[in-house]
Design a protein around this motif. Structure first.
Motif, mmCIF file in Angstrom:
data_model
loop_
_atom_site.group_PDB
_atom_site.id
_atom_site.type_symbol
_atom_site.label_atom_id
_atom_site.label_comp_id
_atom_site.label_asym_id
_atom_site.label_seq_id
_atom_site.Cartn_x
_atom_site.Cartn_y
_atom_site.Cartn_z
ATOM 1 N N VAL A 1 0.662 -0.767 -0.445
ATOM 2 C CA VAL A 1 0.206 0.167 0.227
ATOM 3 C C VAL A 1 1.320 0.966 0.224
ATOM 4 C CG1 VAL A 1 -1.924 -1.336 1.114
ATOM 5 C CG2 VAL A 1 0.014 -0.290 2.619
ATOM 6 N N ASP A 2 0.225 2.133 -0.614
ATOM 7 C CA ASP A 2 1.194 4.105 -0.800
ATOM 8 C C ASP A 2 0.259 4.512 -0.348
ATOM 9 O OD1 ASP A 2 3.072 2.773 -2.153
ATOM 10 O OD2 ASP A 2 1.736 2.822 -4.202
ATOM 11 N N ASN A 3 1.405 5.552 0.649
ATOM 12 C CA ASN A 3 0.386 6.583 1.333
ATOM 13 C C ASN A 3 0.872 8.130 1.744
ATOM 14 O OD1 ASN A 3 -0.532 4.345 3.410
ATOM 15 N ND2 ASN A 3 -2.178 5.315 3.243
ATOM 16 N N ARG B 1 3.594 17.476 23.079
ATOM 17 C CA ARG B 1 3.964 16.465 22.462
ATOM 18 C C ARG B 1 3.264 16.375 21.512
ATOM 19 N NH1 ARG B 1 1.144 10.417 21.915
ATOM 20 N NH2 ARG B 1 2.309 9.003 21.049
ATOM 21 N N PHE B 2 3.553 16.474 19.415
ATOM 22 C CA PHE B 2 2.184 16.307 19.030
ATOM 23 C C PHE B 2 2.564 15.856 17.625
ATOM 24 C CE2 PHE B 2 5.924 18.671 17.620
ATOM 25 C CZ PHE B 2 6.032 18.987 16.047
ATOM 26 N N SER B 3 0.911 15.370 17.111
ATOM 27 C CA SER B 3 1.894 14.856 15.774
ATOM 28 C C SER B 3 1.767 15.354 14.523
ATOM 29 C CB SER B 3 0.293 14.121 15.188
ATOM 30 O OG SER B 3 0.004 13.550 14.364
ATOM 31 N N SER B 4 2.743 15.548 14.081
ATOM 32 C CA SER B 4 3.460 16.063 12.813
ATOM 33 C C SER B 4 3.151 15.499 11.250
ATOM 34 C CB SER B 4 5.247 16.078 13.041
ATOM 35 O OG SER B 4 5.402 14.887 12.098
ATOM 36 N N LEU B 5 2.509 14.791 10.615
ATOM 37 C CA LEU B 5 2.111 14.325 9.540
ATOM 38 C C LEU B 5 0.879 14.158 9.475
ATOM 39 C CD1 LEU B 5 4.676 11.264 9.153
ATOM 40 C CD2 LEU B 5 5.407 13.951 8.419
ATOM 41 N N LEU B 6 0.322 14.867 8.300
ATOM 42 C CA LEU B 6 -1.015 14.535 7.671
ATOM 43 C C LEU B 6 -0.711 13.990 6.768
ATOM 44 C CD1 LEU B 6 -3.557 17.217 6.263
ATOM 45 C CD2 LEU B 6 -2.903 15.599 4.728
ATOM 46 N N ALA B 7 -1.197 12.470 6.975
ATOM 47 C CA ALA B 7 -1.473 11.220 6.017
ATOM 48 C C ALA B 7 -2.321 10.996 4.522
ATOM 49 C CB ALA B 7 -1.158 10.316 6.539
ATOM 50 N N LEU B 8 -2.417 10.424 4.738
ATOM 51 C CA LEU B 8 -4.225 10.739 3.078
ATOM 52 C C LEU B 8 -4.167 8.974 2.944
ATOM 53 C CD1 LEU B 8 -3.341 13.007 0.355
ATOM 54 C CD2 LEU B 8 -4.195 13.278 1.859
ATOM 55 N N ASN B 9 -5.232 8.627 2.930
ATOM 56 C CA ASN B 9 -5.600 7.650 2.720
ATOM 57 C C ASN B 9 -5.766 7.191 0.944
ATOM 58 O OD1 ASN B 9 -6.671 7.006 5.906
ATOM 59 N ND2 ASN B 9 -9.091 8.333 4.539
ATOM 60 N N GLY B 10 -5.493 5.102 1.070
ATOM 61 C CA GLY B 10 -5.431 4.897 -0.001
ATOM 62 C C GLY B 10 -6.590 6.324 -1.222
ATOM 63 N N ASP B 11 -7.655 7.407 -0.852
ATOM 64 C CA ASP B 11 -8.669 7.643 -1.993
ATOM 65 C C ASP B 11 -7.911 9.265 -2.151
ATOM 66 O OD1 ASP B 11 -9.072 8.035 0.760
ATOM 67 O OD2 ASP B 11 -11.530 7.379 0.486
ATOM 68 N N GLY B 12 -7.409 9.367 -1.006
ATOM 69 C CA GLY B 12 -7.342 10.656 -1.234
ATOM 70 C C GLY B 12 -7.776 11.621 -0.448
#
Length: 411
Positions: free
Chosen positions: A246-248, A366-377
């Protein structure tokens, strides 16, 4: 209010699973040591400005917070400053910093409390990787100002049995046969990284027993996360028949996280290098608010596969978060399993959350630093993972009273 409560509960659950059985993991810290001199109003405001600057330049979910929770965090600056100006001592200051950070409504984003500090220190600064892949994390926790604020002495740390960070070292799973020769059931309570190998041996034995069954339910409802290796090694590798990839896409803002990404071998590429046809299909804020991107490619190969011949169902709910969310997203995007239940909790694709400290006080955030996309964008933190079959995911008192399990039985 409902979304805020959901995020708060998920935050608590995630920290319980990742660290230990802590009570009120994201609540503002009290009982700050009294030996430290009280911060002046100017010092408090300087710390707030530093917090604001880091979030403004690096935090990935500002627009998500606006859409989902109706909170324009950056626009609330004057209100937050007033909160700080009205604090009377170090305790109330830390409490208000915590409240301000909570307004971001992300389960991975919070002030590190005094009660949590020792666990985080041991994970990142007292571990084998503290000089390599955890080095930027360790640098935060080893800072003298930080150690002073948390009144911490590494020479008087608690004994952690086998380095575990979970409330229990019991098996993190249980298995059952719901319908002999037809339907098997595997419940994974937490992705306990310290139980990967030990649990894996017993789980594999279970797979061998049920490899000719028509259906296997894997139940991760309420599983707040832990370590991705648990599901990769103990679920996908034994059950996969072919390589699964899978690619994200993940995106970053600002420069604060660069040393952290580098230490994990994560290469970043300018947004300008993205094909315009691809970029136009992504959320609008990607092009306007973000600087760099990476494509996370996860490929899992069969390892001594048991040749399970049936269909796999994954039961999910809002309590699925962090590394359990990454498992749900992997199953959805790859088709490895059919997801049954309710939309998950999100924020499971990426690396460990980052940390920074406030320069005058030493408070760690502490903080989340990445915005990740699902496979559908779509944005994983915003949309989470929507199951293939949406149904009430309430865990029943028994199999007969469990709607999700009954769906699998009857379909």
């Amino acid at each position: 209010m409902k979304n805020n409560l959901k995020k708060y509960l998920i935050s608590i659950l995630s920290l319980l699973v990742i660290l230990s059985s802590l009570a009120g993991c994201t609540k503002e810290t009290s009982n700050v040591q009294t030996s430290i001199a009280q911060l002046t109003k100017e010092e408090k405001l300087e710390d707030f400005e530093y917090l604001y600057k880091i979030i403004e330049g690096n935090y990935p979910f500002l627009k998500v917070n606006e859409r989902v929770n109706g909170i324009d965090w950056l626009e609330n600056k004057d209100e937050y400053k007033a909160w700080i100006e009205n604090t009377t001592d170090n305790d109330t200051f830390m409490g208000q910093i915590s409240n301000i950070v909570k307004e971001l409504n992300n389960g991975h984003t919070h002030v590190v409390s005094k009660e949590e500090f020792e666990w985080y220190y041991d994970v990142y600064a007292n571990s084998e990787g503290s000089k390599t892949y955890n080095k930027p994390w360790a640098k935060v926790f080893k800072n003298e100002k930080v150690l002073e604020w948390y009144d911490f002495d590494k020479n008087h740390m608690k004994e952690f049995e086998n380095g575990k960070y979970f409330g229990s070292n019991d098996p993190a799973f249980n298995s059952d046969i719901i319908i002999p020769n037809e339907l098997a059931y595997l419940k994974i309570n937490q992705m306990n990284g310290k139980r990967v190998e030990e649990d894996g041996k017993e789980i594999r034995k279970f797979y061998e027993e049920i490899k000719d069954y028509d259906k296997l339910i894997i139940d991760i409802r309420g599983n707040g996360g832990g370590n991705d290796l648990y599901w990769r090694k103990n679920v996908v590798e034994p059950l996969a028949k072919i390589n699964i990839s899978v690619d994200n896409y993940v995106f970053t803002r600002g420069n604060y996280g660069n040393p952290f990404y580098k230490s994990r071998g994560m290469k970043l590429f300018p947004i300008s290098k993205l094909d315009k046809k691809i970029l136009q299909d992504f959320p609008e804020e990607i092009e306007t608010d973000f600087d760099h991107y990476n494509i996370f490619t996860l490929t899992l190969k069969p390892v001594s596969p048991v040749d399970f011949k049936g269909k796999i169902y994954l039961l999910v709910d809002q309590g699925v978060y962090s590394s359990s969310e990454s498992f749900a997203a992997f199953c959805k995007d790859s088709g490895f399993a059919t997801l049954v239940g309710e939309t998950t909790g999100g924020d499971g694709i990426g690396i460990d959350p980052l940390f920074f400290y406030l320069p005058n006080s030493g408070i760690v955030i502490r903080f989340s630093s990445l915005l990740a996309l699902n496979g559908d964008g779509t944005i994983n933190e915003e949309v989470q993972t929507i199951p293939n079959i949406e149904i009430d995911a309430t865990i029943g008192a028994n199999y007969e009273e469990d709607n999700a399990i009954q769906y699998v039985i009857n379909n």
